[in-house]
Design a protein around this motif. Structure first.
Motif, PDB file in Angstrom:
ATOM      1  N   ALA A 236     -25.101 -17.757 -15.378  1.00  0.00           N
ATOM      2  CA  ALA A 236     -25.931 -16.605 -15.024  1.00  0.00           C
ATOM      3  C   ALA A 236     -26.989 -16.467 -16.108  1.00  0.00           C
ATOM      4  O   ALA A 236     -26.798 -16.922 -17.242  1.00  0.00           O
ATOM      5  CB  ALA A 236     -25.094 -15.336 -14.931  1.00  0.00           C
TER       6      ALA A 236
ATOM      7  N   ALA B 194     -25.144 -17.420 -10.481  1.00  0.00           N
ATOM      8  CA  ALA B 194     -25.281 -16.033 -10.015  1.00  0.00           C
ATOM      9  C   ALA B 194     -26.454 -15.862  -9.068  1.00  0.00           C
ATOM     10  O   ALA B 194     -26.457 -14.955  -8.217  1.00  0.00           O
ATOM     11  CB  ALA B 194     -25.437 -15.098 -11.208  1.00  0.00           C
TER      12      ALA B 194
ATOM     13  N   LEU C  93     -25.191 -17.278  -5.096  1.00  0.00           N
ATOM     14  CA  LEU C  93     -23.831 -17.060  -4.608  1.00  0.00           C
ATOM     15  C   LEU C  93     -23.801 -17.027  -3.088  1.00  0.00           C
ATOM     16  O   LEU C  93     -24.797 -16.675  -2.434  1.00  0.00           O
ATOM     17  CB  LEU C  93     -23.286 -15.730  -5.145  1.00  0.00           C
TER      18      LEU C  93
ATOM     19  N   LEU D  28     -18.314 -14.754  -9.262  1.00  0.00           N
ATOM     20  CA  LEU D  28     -18.548 -16.111  -9.747  1.00  0.00           C
ATOM     21  C   LEU D  28     -17.237 -16.889  -9.843  1.00  0.00           C
ATOM     22  O   LEU D  28     -17.168 -18.056  -9.440  1.00  0.00           O
ATOM     23  CB  LEU D  28     -19.243 -16.082 -11.111  1.00  0.00           C
TER      24      LEU D  28
ATOM     25  N   LEU E  71     -21.423 -12.008  -1.875  1.00  0.00           N
ATOM     26  CA  LEU E  71     -22.366 -10.932  -2.191  1.00  0.00           C
ATOM     27  C   LEU E  71     -22.068  -9.685  -1.375  1.00  0.00           C
ATOM     28  O   LEU E  71     -22.159  -8.563  -1.875  1.00  0.00           O
ATOM     29  CB  LEU E  71     -23.801 -11.408  -1.949  1.00  0.00           C
TER      30      LEU E  71
ATOM     31  N   GLU F 274     -22.945  -7.367  -5.475  1.00  0.00           N
ATOM     32  CA  GLU F 274     -23.881  -7.974  -6.414  1.00  0.00           C
ATOM     33  C   GLU F 274     -23.176  -9.106  -7.151  1.00  0.00           C
ATOM     34  O   GLU F 274     -21.942  -9.185  -7.125  1.00  0.00           O
ATOM     35  CB  GLU F 274     -24.374  -6.941  -7.430  1.00  0.00           C
ATOM     36  N   PRO F 275     -23.935  -9.974  -7.804  1.00  0.00           N
ATOM     37  CA  PRO F 275     -23.279 -10.982  -8.631  1.00  0.00           C
ATOM     38  C   PRO F 275     -22.492 -10.307  -9.760  1.00  0.00           C
ATOM     39  O   PRO F 275     -23.025  -9.447 -10.465  1.00  0.00           O
ATOM     40  CB  PRO F 275     -24.442 -11.803  -9.199  1.00  0.00           C
ATOM     41  N   CYS F 276     -21.242 -10.636  -9.889  1.00  0.00           N
ATOM     42  CA  CYS F 276     -20.383 -10.074 -10.924  1.00  0.00           C
ATOM     43  C   CYS F 276     -19.401 -11.165 -11.363  1.00  0.00           C
ATOM     44  O   CYS F 276     -19.266 -12.188 -10.682  1.00  0.00           O
ATOM     45  CB  CYS F 276     -19.640  -8.835 -10.414  1.00  0.00           C
TER      46      CYS F 276
ATOM     47  N   SER G  80     -15.936 -17.763  -6.330  1.00  0.00           N
ATOM     48  CA  SER G  80     -16.690 -18.874  -5.765  1.00  0.00           C
ATOM     49  C   SER G  80     -16.208 -20.192  -6.343  1.00  0.00           C
ATOM     50  O   SER G  80     -15.988 -21.170  -5.621  1.00  0.00           O
ATOM     51  CB  SER G  80     -18.190 -18.695  -6.055  1.00  0.00           C
TER      52      SER G  80
END
Length: 380
Positions: A184, A140, A143, A159, A148, A153-155, A162
């Motif tokens: 994360a 996280a 990324l 993830l 992003l 945001e990282p969610c 990716s």
């Protein structure tokens, strides 16, 4: 149906890959990993640390390769190690090529910082040529910029996307010896991402809560996150990330597995928090016993309780039990049955000898059974 169905865990089915000579996924035992923190080019210090981790039970050990000096040292480190070595690669894809040539069993690459598709393709070619597996390590904290921007945001969805993008790169190169992590530091984010990924792919999953914190805080976070996933049947190999010595990560990892009945190694201690009823100093006794019994690898159980309220009941369920009594006289149980008493003086030494003897007995029985299985006619 099992005798205790409420303890059953239905593991997610995954493909199996090999990390050196260690199977990951496909029904193989969940493996425990850690990572060295010595300068890799300090070969002696790194090998010494690897040895301590091996003694603690590590199945796989990761070594960071940030520069050419590290990959140059890796060859000697790999030769000295008794377990497979994973080369941890960030930013410089050429380190992955060098690590593969040096004998790494697996290459850990973070697609978010390894570079272009062409560079990933080069890493794949090196892995194929050297018989390495690959771990895709999505994090996280690193990324890709486009994800992003897409998600803000990282969610969990970011993830997983990716991971899927980079799985496709490996599959397009006809490479299938890979496992994936979507880590994360946020327990909720990590667990949700792993659950989403588990439904989307059939490859083995490497579990971890990254940057979990110090020994106490990190252990709690990891136990919640990793334990939650393992209980749901998700996960094929784990690494507990602690700001502590790597051998402690291994011990915590095994404790998580032991708590869920997934894998047993060494002494499982059942002990009370102690109170005014205790017949001896439970806390100090347990601390000392845990330290002195670290060398035991055979799975067995030991209960240490300060009084007779729950002591006899717990002792019935353990291989060896100790219950506090009055006037410094305590009861010892063997295989759940009251056997003899022991005084305060020499009590810890006595319990250590009993555990060692029980471990030796179990090992001898297992060896005899293995010999009989190998030569059934001789056994008759």
């Amino acid at each position: 149906m099992s005798v205790r169905p409420w303890r059953d865990i239905a593991r997610r089915q995954s493909r199996q890959i090999m990390v050196g000579n260690v199977a990951v996924g496909g029904g193989a035992p969940v493996t425990v990993q850690t990572m060295t923190n010595t300068p890799t080019d300090d070969i002696k210090a790194t090998i010494d640390q690897i040895r301590r981790c091996e003694d603690a039970g590590a199945d796989i050990i990761r070594v960071s390769c940030p520069d050419e000096a590290s990959t140059a040292a890796l060859k000697q480190i790999v030769r000295a190690a008794r377990v497979p070595i994973v080369a941890d690669i960030h930013f410089h894809y050429k380190r992955a090529l060098e690590a593969a040539d040096a004998g790494a069993a697996c290459l850990r690459i973070n697609p978010g910082n390894i570079g272009s598709e062409a560079r990933v393709a080069e890493v794949v070619r090196a892995a194929k040529a050297n018989g390495c597996s690959i771990r895709i390590g999505v994090n996280a904290g690193s990324l890709e910029k486009d994800l992003l921007e897409k998600y803000g945001e990282p969610c969990p969805e970011a993830l997983v996307e990716s991971a899927l993008d980079h799985i496709k790169l490996l599959q397009d190169a006809d490479f299938h010896e890979y496992k994936v992590a979507v880590k994360a530091s946020d327990v909720f984010l990590a667990v949700s991402a792993y659950m989403g990924l588990a439904e989307a792919v059939d490859c083995p999953l490497h579990l971890g809560i990254t940057e979990a914190g110090g020994f106490v805080g990190g252990t709690v976070k990891s136990a919640i996150g990793i334990g939650n996933l393992l209980w749901a049947g998700i996960g094929d190999t784990i690494r507990v990330s602690l700001s502590a010595e790597p051998e402690e990560e291994v011990r915590v990892g095994f404790e998580i597995l032991k708590s869920l009945g997934i894998r047993n190694r060494g002494v499982r201690v059942v002990s009370c928090p102690s109170c005014a009823r205790q017949g001896f100093d439970v806390i100090r006794t347990v601390q000392t016993l845990e330290e002195r019994l670290q060398h035991i690898r055979v799975p067995l159980s030991l209960s240490v309780l300060g009084c007779v309220v729950n002591g006899p009941g717990e002792a019935r369920e353990t291989d060896i039990g100790l219950t506090g009594g009055g006037n410094g006289k305590h009861m010892v149980y063997l295989s759940g049955i009251t056997d003899h008493t022991v005084q305060d003086e020499g009590m810890v030494d006595h319990i250590v000898k009993l555990v060692e003897a029980k471990a030796a007995e179990i090992e001898a029985a297992e060896a005899a059974q293995a010999a009989a299985d190998d030569h059934p006619q001789a056994a008759e």
